[in-house]
Scaffold this motif. Structure first.
Motif, PDB file in Angstrom:
ATOM      1  N   ALA A 144       0.830  -1.206   0.000  1.00  0.00           N
ATOM      2  CA  ALA A 144       0.000   0.000   0.000  1.00  0.00           C
ATOM      3  C   ALA A 144       0.860   1.250   0.000  1.00  0.00           C
ATOM      4  O   ALA A 144       0.578   2.220  -0.729  1.00  0.00           O
ATOM      5  CB  ALA A 144      -0.930  -0.011   1.214  1.00  0.00           C
ATOM      6  N   ALA A 145       1.932   1.262   0.790  1.00  0.00           N
ATOM      7  CA  ALA A 145       2.794   2.445   0.858  1.00  0.00           C
ATOM      8  C   ALA A 145       3.425   2.758  -0.487  1.00  0.00           C
ATOM      9  O   ALA A 145       3.489   3.923  -0.899  1.00  0.00           O
ATOM     10  CB  ALA A 145       3.882   2.217   1.911  1.00  0.00           C
ATOM     11  N   ASP A 170       1.212   6.563  -7.631  1.00  0.00           N
ATOM     12  CA  ASP A 170      -0.106   5.996  -7.927  1.00  0.00           C
ATOM     13  C   ASP A 170      -0.362   6.040  -9.431  1.00  0.00           C
ATOM     14  O   ASP A 170      -0.818   7.054  -9.968  1.00  0.00           O
ATOM     15  CB  ASP A 170      -1.178   6.776  -7.168  1.00  0.00           C
ATOM     16  N   ARG A 189      -4.201  -3.777  -9.271  1.00  0.00           N
ATOM     17  CA  ARG A 189      -2.805  -3.443  -9.572  1.00  0.00           C
ATOM     18  C   ARG A 189      -1.910  -4.691  -9.659  1.00  0.00           C
ATOM     19  O   ARG A 189      -0.683  -4.571  -9.681  1.00  0.00           O
ATOM     20  CB  ARG A 189      -2.262  -2.478  -8.509  1.00  0.00           C
ATOM     21  N   LEU A 214       2.400   1.641  -3.624  1.00  0.00           N
ATOM     22  CA  LEU A 214       1.410   1.915  -4.668  1.00  0.00           C
ATOM     23  C   LEU A 214       0.774   3.290  -4.497  1.00  0.00           C
ATOM     24  O   LEU A 214       0.402   3.943  -5.471  1.00  0.00           O
ATOM     25  CB  LEU A 214       0.343   0.822  -4.691  1.00  0.00           C
ATOM     26  N   GLN A 215       0.639   3.750  -3.257  1.00  0.00           N
ATOM     27  CA  GLN A 215       0.087   5.075  -3.010  1.00  0.00           C
ATOM     28  C   GLN A 215       1.106   6.169  -3.297  1.00  0.00           C
ATOM     29  O   GLN A 215       0.754   7.258  -3.752  1.00  0.00           O
ATOM     30  CB  GLN A 215      -0.403   5.177  -1.568  1.00  0.00           C
ATOM     31  N   ALA A 216       2.383   5.880  -3.059  1.00  0.00           N
ATOM     32  CA  ALA A 216       3.429   6.895  -3.250  1.00  0.00           C
ATOM     33  C   ALA A 216       3.579   7.261  -4.718  1.00  0.00           C
ATOM     34  O   ALA A 216       3.795   8.432  -5.057  1.00  0.00           O
ATOM     35  CB  ALA A 216       4.764   6.388  -2.698  1.00  0.00           C
TER      36      ALA A 216
END
Length: 405
Positions: free
Chosen positions: A261-262, A268, A299, A264-266
């Motif tokens: 999550a960290a 995006d 993803r 893929l969010q960083a």
């Protein structure tokens, strides 16, 4: 799922004819002969494509190179040292050259120094076949008594430290050398391997790189290459840590759902995603593969379907490669989530609704036992695994099976 097969090139004991007879639909390969950090030229890419396109008698194979595994990320990039900026520029050029040749899916990893790690490449299982194994006691013996890493004992429980001392004392020189080769052997297919001195030097350079710093370096890499991949219409998919816990005091940043999550969010972008490997992630009891697929399904660009049997509780723990439908991961539940995600993608009109998968690793059985192939990649063991996985996939994709969206 699109069924693929990993091929290590013209020196692989598995031939193009064998892959065709296995019934796979595409090929996963890489240019292992090119040193990490250098550009993959169009000429070299097309040469590999041409090998895949023909069978021994010269007739068309009807197979194509569909997934790159791996386009490796150099240690210089991971540490941001030396020629790391040049290596990133070369990585971008390799992506462009691969896209010019029609290849869109690129698997890679961001594991520091050792990439994957096993202590035994021919562990005998109950039916008489062999498999790869990570033995925590053996690894501690390597770390503390062979590598002699500073403060290594502090990385393990007291019981493990004591057992490692006893294990090391009972090893002859041949086993100590074998253990060292197994641990430092590098990625499958790679022509590059590390010596004890190489490992010690890398570890010294990582002294000031903790998980936060390594994650920052990874994000910096993605900020450079993901826009290129997005513009080219490519999919980058990071393989998780293998095993998914810290080794040798090195940070691990792609071991859990929180890690994914960290990242893929960083950065995006649909061009940045995951290779969801059920074997790597399954070595941790807190990784629920079906739940990870539900969470990150949109993803997930590539799948490794294999299973491991955890030999104890906790993290880290010993484990060995199990049969594809055995082991500690509920493979049927995992595949059910994949089928559900593919159905959702198809309903959305996504061109990548069919996710490439390959039967990863396998136990050496029957004639595999007399071959000296790539560790972890026996032809018959993988054929057995593919047949089992294909049966589950076929059943779960049958019209009689309905899923709630």
């Amino acid at each position: 799922m699109r069924q693929t097969w990993r091929w290590f090139g013209p020196h692989d004991e598995t031939s193009v004819d064998d892959m065709r007879q296995a019934g796979v639909e595409g090929v996963v390969t890489a240019l292992h002969q090119i040193p990490t950090g250098e550009v993959w030229s169009v000429e070299d890419i097309r040469q590999r494509q041409n090998l895949i396109a023909r069978m021994k008698d010269g007739s068309p194979s009807d197979l194509a190179w569909e997934v790159v595994e791996s386009l490796p990320v150099s240690e210089s990039i991971k540490k941001q040292t030396g020629d790391w900026r040049t290596h990133i520029a070369n990585y971008k050029q390799s992506l462009a050259n691969l896209r010019d040749c029609g290849i869109e899916t690129i698997c890679y990893n961001f594991m520091p120094v050792l990439d994957w790690t096993r202590t035994d490449l021919a562990f005998k299982v109950s039916h008489g076949g062999t498999c790869m194994r990570f033995d925590l006691i053996d690894f501690a013996a390597f770390d503390i008594h062979i590598l002699k890493r500073r403060n290594a004992a502090a990385s393990f429980d007291t019981e493990v430290v004591e057992a490692a001392a006893e294990r090391f004392a009972g090893m002859d020189e041949a086993r100590r050398l074998e253990l060292t080769r197994n641990v430092t052997g590098g990625l499958p297919g790679s022509t590059e391997s590390l010596t004890i001195d190489d490992v010690a030097q890398h570890l010294a350079e990582y002294d000031l790189i903790d998980a936060d710093k390594l994650r920052s370096n990874y994000i910096a890499f993605l900020e450079e290459v993901v826009p290129v991949a997005e513009k080219l219409g490519m999919r980058l998919c990071c393989h998780p840590d293998d095993p998914p816990f810290p080794l040798l005091g090195l940070p691990r940043i792609m071991s859990t759902g929180e890690d994914f999550a960290a990242i893929l969010q960083a950065v995006d972008s649909p061009a940045s995603g995951l290779t969801l490997c059920s074997g790597s992630l399954g070595a941790r009891p807190d990784n629920d593969l079906a739940a990870l697929m539900r969470t990150f399904g949109p993803r997930v660009h590539f799948l490794h379907l294999r299973n491991v049997a955890r030999e104890s509780t906790g993290v880290p723990a010993s484990f060995h490669e199990a049969e594809h439908l055995g082991g500690s991961t509920d493979m049927v539940a995992f595949i059910a989530e994949i089928v559900r995600e593919e159905s959702r993608r198809k309903a959305e009109g996504r061109s990548d609704h069919q996710i490439p998968m390959r039967p990863d690793h396998g136990q050496r059985i029957v004639d595999d036992l007399g071959r000296q192939g790539q560790p972890g990649y026996p032809i018959i063991g993988r054929l057995k695994g593919l047949a089992e996985l294909r049966g589950v996939m076929t059943a779960l994709s049958h019209p009689l099976v309905r899923y709630e969206q």
